[in-house]
Design an enzyme around this catalytic site. Structure first.
Site, PDB file in Angstrom:
ATOM      1  CE1 TYR A 224      37.050  40.896  44.555  1.00  0.00           C
ATOM      2  CE2 TYR A 224      39.448  41.092  44.419  1.00  0.00           C
ATOM      3  CZ  TYR A 224      38.297  40.901  45.172  1.00  0.00           C
ATOM      4  OH  TYR A 224      38.387  40.705  46.526  1.00  0.00           O
ATOM      5  CG  HIS A 227      42.841  41.367  40.938  1.00  0.00           C
ATOM      6  ND1 HIS A 227      42.641  42.019  42.128  1.00  0.00           N
ATOM      7  CD2 HIS A 227      43.665  40.324  41.209  1.00  0.00           C
ATOM      8  CE1 HIS A 227      43.302  41.391  43.090  1.00  0.00           C
ATOM      9  NE2 HIS A 227      43.929  40.360  42.559  1.00  0.00           N
ATOM     10  CG  HIS A 230      47.342  40.908  38.168  1.00  0.00           C
ATOM     11  ND1 HIS A 230      47.130  42.162  38.709  1.00  0.00           N
ATOM     12  CD2 HIS A 230      47.131  40.025  39.187  1.00  0.00           C
ATOM     13  CE1 HIS A 230      46.819  42.049  39.992  1.00  0.00           C
ATOM     14  NE2 HIS A 230      46.801  40.754  40.309  1.00  0.00           N
TER      15      HIS A 230
HETATM   16 ZN   LIG Z   1      47.751  37.869  43.408  1.00  0.00          ZN
END
Ligand SMILES: [Zn+2]
Length: 259
Positions: A224, A227, A230
């Site tokens: 995504y 991301h 993390h």
């Molecule tokens: Zn966040």
């Protein structure tokens, strides 16, 4: 079934009591007093009150996949199921009744400042280094309370991952901090309702997948946009102050996580 279990337990308890021991037993709850919160009665389905609400905050990370535990002070089936999962996760008898064993475990897990053992206010209050819980859309008190709820879910997730440390790289952000880091304009981080996670011992996909079972209605991870380094988790379904609908939103395409 439940009622019978309680009744049986009470009878067994009464029978096991020699007269002389009563005073000692009656005084026992004080020995378990905790700096944050002390429960004064057993809790089970059908009861309601602030003590139920306090319990719900602490077991809200033990949901079915995609489920949530409403923090409403009413002990319903959803809360009972969460208590059962909590009990199983910590090797306790899984009966859905919060009694001495369950409370003892919760006291072990909670610090005097009401945060769970492995997470702290400091960790969740990134705020680009400024500190404090103000500068978001909610009052500082409400923001901090959201952060506590977030932390109890993180504690459950951490346990679910086999007690491996999770690092919070971003928690609460005030508005200017959120702009600075390029957060979404109505980001859950503004509400104390979100955490960005990394792990030294679990892959990000393992974290993203496990998050589905711990009460997080927002999950974004590898695959995504933005991301890949993390996993973001939040409780957007429970947030009635943001501008979005209370729907689950999961996207970590590289991990097979979507909803
Ligand atoms: Zn966040």
């Amino acid at each position: 079934m439940r009622r019978n279990t309680v009744k049986r337990a009470l009878v067994a308890f009464a029978l096991a009591l020699p007269g002389a021991a009563i005073a000692t037993v009656a005084a026992a709850p004080a020995a378990h007093a905790d700096g944050c919160y002390t429960w004064k009665r057993d809790l089970y389905q059908g009861l309601s009150g602030d003590d139920v609400r306090q319990l719900q905050i602490r077991v809200a990370g033990w949901t079915s996949r995609g489920g949530i535990v409403r923090i409403d002070g009413d002990f319903g089936p959803e809360t009972a199921a969460a208590v059962k999962r909590f009990q199983s996760a910590y090797g306790l008898r899984s009966d859905g009744i919060a009694g001495k064993q369950t409370f003892t475990k919760l006291y072990q897990l909670q610090d005097n400042d009401c945060t769970p053992a492995h997470f702290s206010y400091r960790e969740l209050d990134d705020g680009c280094g400024k500190g404090g819980w103000s500068g978001g859309p909610l009052s500082a008190t409400d923001t901090k309370a959201s952060a506590v709820r977030t932390m109890w879910k993180l504690e459950a997730l951490r346990r679910g991952l086999g007690d491996k440390p999770l690092n919070v790289t971003s928690g609460f952000r005030d508005s200017s901090c959120n702009k600075k880091v390029g957060g979404a304009s109505d980001s859950q981080h503004l509400y104390g309702n979100a955490a960005d996670l990394t792990s030294g011992s679990r892959s990000l996909c393992e974290v993203a997948r496990a998050s589905r079972d711990h009460g997080f209605s927002g999950i974004y991870g590898p695959g995504y946009a933005g991301h890949d380094d993390h996993v973001h988790v939040d409780s957007r379904r429970e947030n009635n102050y943001d501008k979005s609908t209370n729907r689950t939103s999961w996207a970590a395409p590289d991990c097979g996580v979507s909803r």
